[in-house]
Design an enzyme around this catalytic site. Structure first.
Site, PDB file in Angstrom:
ATOM      1  N   GLY A 269       0.811  -1.204   0.000  1.00  0.00           N
ATOM      2  CA  GLY A 269       0.000   0.000   0.000  1.00  0.00           C
ATOM      3  C   GLY A 269       0.848   1.258   0.000  1.00  0.00           C
ATOM      4  O   GLY A 269       1.940   1.289  -0.572  1.00  0.00           O
ATOM      5  N   HIS A 270       0.360   2.274   0.689  1.00  0.00           N
ATOM      6  CA  HIS A 270       0.942   3.611   0.616  1.00  0.00           C
ATOM      7  C   HIS A 270       2.375   3.655   1.156  1.00  0.00           C
ATOM      8  O   HIS A 270       3.258   4.235   0.520  1.00  0.00           O
ATOM      9  CB  HIS A 270       0.057   4.581   1.396  1.00  0.00           C
ATOM     10  CG  HIS A 270       0.376   6.011   1.163  1.00  0.00           C
ATOM     11  ND1 HIS A 270       0.125   6.648  -0.040  1.00  0.00           N
ATOM     12  CD2 HIS A 270       0.944   6.949   1.969  1.00  0.00           C
ATOM     13  CE1 HIS A 270       0.503   7.911   0.041  1.00  0.00           C
ATOM     14  NE2 HIS A 270       1.016   8.120   1.243  1.00  0.00           N
ATOM     15  N   LEU A 271       2.616   3.051   2.307  1.00  0.00           N
ATOM     16  CA  LEU A 271       3.945   3.122   2.933  1.00  0.00           C
ATOM     17  C   LEU A 271       4.766   1.901   2.547  1.00  0.00           C
ATOM     18  O   LEU A 271       5.208   1.110   3.382  1.00  0.00           O
ATOM     19  CB  LEU A 271       3.805   3.245   4.450  1.00  0.00           C
ATOM     20  CG  LEU A 271       3.178   4.562   4.932  1.00  0.00           C
ATOM     21  CD1 LEU A 271       2.940   4.528   6.438  1.00  0.00           C
ATOM     22  CD2 LEU A 271       4.041   5.758   4.568  1.00  0.00           C
TER      23      LEU A 271
END
Length: 290
Positions: A269-271
């Protein structure tokens, strides 16, 4: 001299920050402040001073400590310079408000001048990726190659769900935990020291976290601005991104700049740099070294 009380919110945040750095940073480092016209910027540096420079720009509220899973590998080949972005929640001290996108880029250029770096590679994630693209639009001659991971806005707007979770993030400990659960789902568990740093950061209300400092961001770059970026650019998007549709971002970014490479990383995901560091570390190095 003004001594902070140990239970002062600022002091508690700094203690959390230092605990992360001292417990999780996997290699030798030096830390110091650099003075700029916008305030004092905190730097964490690892690697050989004679190696090529690599500037790291963190995600919002995360600070430079978020790079602990990546710095050991990258600092074997690069002089890794982790920058606490002025105006965000970290150890840097904002003294003059940013007024526009150019002012942010000017601050970053002042850092490079203080470091006596004529040209650098940059890796940015989320808010740091937004700063990276912004810097490229004003000072492209200062950047050799750039990697942008999960850029905040930049190509497409953040979705409404992000703002709902972001409001919860700043409210209390439960909000922080809900935000991290939203970001990672059940794929990854954040280190407890990192989580506590976030919690303590949210409880430390600073002037720099007010809306004033964000006059220029978030920002969606125009087609013309993106087309003028001649830098070799690697854009990494997570398949499980929740802040926006990664496929929509992929399609907007595709062919947006002459020398851009875009990849969607499966299962993250994002991180992504925290979630799958081994894979991300290897991909970043292969791009920078070729």
């Amino acid at each position: 001299m003004n001594h902070l009380k140990s239970n002062d919110p600022k002091s508690m945040y700094f203690q959390s920050y230092d605990r992360v750095l001292n417990a999780l940073w996997p290699t030798q480092f030096s830390s110091y402040f650099l003075e700029t016209s916008y305030g004092n910027t905190y730097i964490i540096e690892s690697g050989d001073l004679l190696s090529p420079p690599l500037l790291l720009l963190h995600g919002a509220k995360m600070s430079s400590t978020m790079w602990y899973p990546n710095v050991a590998e990258w600092s074997k080949q690069y002089r890794v310079i982790c920058v606490d972005i002025l105006g965000d929640k970290n150890k840097s001290n904002l003294e003059k408000q940013f007024s526009n996108r150019l002012s942010y880029a000017t601050w970053l250029n002042e850092l490079l001048e203080s470091l006596q770096i004529d040209k650098t590679n940059i890796v940015g994630l989320s808010y740091g990726a937004l700063h990276t693209v912004n810097f490229l639009t004003f000072f492209p001659h200062k950047v050799n190659k750039a990697v942008i991971m999960s850029p905040a806005a930049t190509y497409i707007p953040l979705n409404r769900e992000f703002y709902s979770y972001a409001m919860g993030l700043i409210s209390n400990e439960v909000g922080v935990k809900n935000f991290l659960k939203w970001i990672f789902n059940d794929r990854h568990t954040v280190n407890s020291l990192i989580q506590q740093q976030l919690i303590d950061g949210m409880q430390w209300n600073t002037e720099s976290s007010t809306q004033k400092v964000r006059q220029a961001f978030p920002y969606i770059f125009t087609d013309d601005e993106l087309a003028q970026i001649q830098t070799q650019l690697l854009l990494l998007l997570g398949e499980k991104e929740v802040m926006y549709d990664p496929l929509e971002a992929f399609n907007r970014a595709k062919n947006s700049s002459p020398h851009i490479t875009i990849e969607i990383i499966k299962g993250v995901g994002h991180l992504m740099s925290m979630e799958k560091p081994v894979q991300v570390n290897k991909r970043v190095l292969s791009f920078l070294n070729n």
